[in-house]
Design an enzyme around this catalytic site. Sequence first.
Site, PDB file in Angstrom:
ATOM      1  CB  ALA A  65       4.547  -9.975  37.175  1.00 15.00           C
ATOM      2  CG  ASP A  99      30.635  30.122  19.434  1.00 14.40           C
ATOM      3  OD1 ASP A  99      30.216  31.157  18.914  1.00 14.40           O
ATOM      4  OD2 ASP A  99      31.768  30.013  19.933  1.00 14.40           O
TER       5      ASP A  99
END
Length: 888
Positions: free
Chosen positions: A265, A311
């Site tokens: 759990a 670029d």
Amino acid sequence: MPEEPYPSPHADRAGVGLPQREADRRLAEYGRNEVGRRRRTPVWSRVLAQLRDPLILVLLGALVLTLAIGDHPDAVVIGFVVVVNTSVGVTQEVRADRAVEALSAMSAPIARVLRDGVERQVAAMEVVPGDVVLLSEGDIIPADASLLESSALLVDESAVTGESVPVEKGTGGESDSVLRAGTIAVHGRAVGVVTATGAASTLGQIAALLDTKTGTTPLQRRLAGLGRILALVTIALCLVVLILGLARGQSLEVMAVTAVSLAVAAVPESLPAVVTLSLALGARRMAARHAIVRRLSAVETLGSVTMLATDKTGTLTEGSMVVEEVWTPRGAATLTGIGYAPLGEVRLRSGAEEPLAREAVRDLFVAAALCNDATLSAPEEPDGAWTALGDPTEAALLTAAGKAGIDHERLVRERPRIGEVPFDSTRRRMTTVCRTPGGDVQVCLKGAPEAVLTPGVLAEPAKLLEDARQEAARLANDGYRVLAIARTTRAQAPADPQTAESGLALLGLVAMSDPPKQSAADTLAACRRAGITTVLITGDHPATAAAVAGRLGLLTGTHPSDVGSHGHVAGRACVAGKAEAPDQQVVTGGQLAAGEIADLTRVRVFARTSPQQKLEIVQAWRSQGRVTAMTGDGVNDGPALRHADIGVAMGHRGTEVARQAADLVLADDDVATIVSAVKEGRRIYDNIRRFLLFGMSGGTAEIAVMLLGPPMGLALPLRAGQILWINLLTHGLTGVAMGAEPASPGAMNRPPRPPQQHVLGDGLWNRVLIFGALITAVSLGAGLWAEHRGGTSWQSILFLTLLTAQLGLCLGLRERLLTWENPWLPAAVTTSVTLGVAALYVPALRTLLDTEPLSGWELLPALLAAVLGLAAGREGRQRRQGGTLRET
């Protein structure tokens, strides 16, 4: 079948080339002329990589424990999560690799070489050092070579160097005589001798920098840290529960099962499924935007990016030259439109004399179209793009002539060329002689301003020449490529066209550039709003780089004198040690090589950089803990794409090297998709944190109930089966559905999370404890109230209250409560509530979970808990949103 070899006209001038037997020997010695492709990753290796995920390892441990205690149903659930997570991750990687392969094309499948004195066509991979290669317009250069002879050769080296303008090549004087593998001959003819192939070539040297990317993504690092913490805390708390239970007299078997159930759990085993679903949905959304995700984690990584290196050529710019300004002695004009489509307008500047100025502009473009060797091709499909063959500069002039209403094909039919002097790097100009319909001859000349604006070429007053030189200098300073165009008409054709290059009339100047994409400025502005630092890294000229950066807003705070009439910004070199603002710096590769720049992260524009320097810039930012993204399309971008945290390549224009090095491929080359990807990444990370807040609050509450219940009189607050059932309904379908929640409206108006920040940082730990304490108090309160009334159903009331409080919190944590953007979440919550109630009334489930049916009034605590959980989630979300907005 290959064509039969035939005697080459180059044989006498360039030698006979290599004998075929020697070529075969060298092929065996040097190997094939190809850069080794990466081996495909086997499926089993991909599976192991998925299973090494820290949370998956925790789940596998829980799986072993559940099998050891005989809890086969929960073992099946955990195993199912592991299998789904692994399958989705592996499938996405394989499909992405196949998609990238579909985009790939061999760069130079055929080469023309001289063998035994005859010209042969051979596979490019069979070219060897010493081969004599023959090149003409449009050929891809198959290997590194040195020129033996050339005629008006221009080479597009943008893929390798980033230079947007074709480079002149020649064998004499100071001309560049080196040919690089993978570049394209866009004009002229040449003969060269191969100097390097394969790994020794330019492409091979760049490929050597493309070693396998190492390291983990920000998400993986954060989840790894979380997995270690959860494992230690869970084991410690479960041992405490086991020891306390044994101290109260509970049997070892019962407490062992309870402790293991609490461990399951406490571990949010649905987290890998939530992460995988979120990433898969993000990848699907990106695919709809023509973006191919090669690694699922790449989508989330973009959401954590703090620095974007990009670029220029083909990424931020169109990747094609366009005439933007025209100057004539009678007035100036600007041109609209992008690409090679002759669609746009010629707009006269204020002060120009109509119609004399418009006639002057037309005359200029008529001469530019006649002194031209390029051709334009209309698209074959309605939505296709115009293409060009030849020098991009000449193609741009033809496009501009079309915008001025000039039909090039009709023009050359009416005025056929009868003589020419080709462009070369020494004269820096080109001249053509054409026959006019009236029988006269027209001499048209174009070239660099310094080669044309001279008294020896032009018969113009000194004042006009000086005005033209100043205008040319202004345009060049603004980052434009400038050409001067002149013309004269004579009664007879000259015996030698070169003797006609005098006494011409100046028609004017044209200024052209590779313009930014329409979406680029908006993309970079969105990155700034999102707190992402953008850096331009290009192999182009500093002035060109600065001009594009200025137009896109990368160079902010510049002095007015630096800004041209169209937003162009003149480049300024950065001097080491100067306290110049980072966004005003333009640094060259030469300065980097000389060690002049101490801190690369203070620079915003880099020009004339090599592939190695691009890589060094990215690594400098990474060394400071920044999450980096790199966009590019050329071979020269490959190393930086590979080593950035995430590489983004252009799919259409991009080279194979760039695509293989990238994590994300933009198939339509639309840089705006990056913003969508960043938003997707932030959505994914927000959903992961939302699930962790929900799941860990519930797990904390379950452990707290088991620890605090017995001292308060609740001997065994929950049985192992009840804990696992709650865990299944909350962490299962409901938890996974949280991964599909839409992005926050303000996701792109906040800074990225610090790379060092823990996944539970920024106050999430505190909220887990607060919500966990609230759920604990409500659940224990309901159980104590029922036990105080003397009923035997107190454990069932506590069980249902604990479940509904968590489900209420789940709905309260939604970005927008009443929305159907993610219908799966309310459907999952409804299903979980139904199954939770069924556990009290379905006989088989009652027997399995040891529950009792409740009366109507006994259901009220569960209903109130759901409302409290919903209210707490909404209040916490609104407070957090307010804090985020204030931070922004």
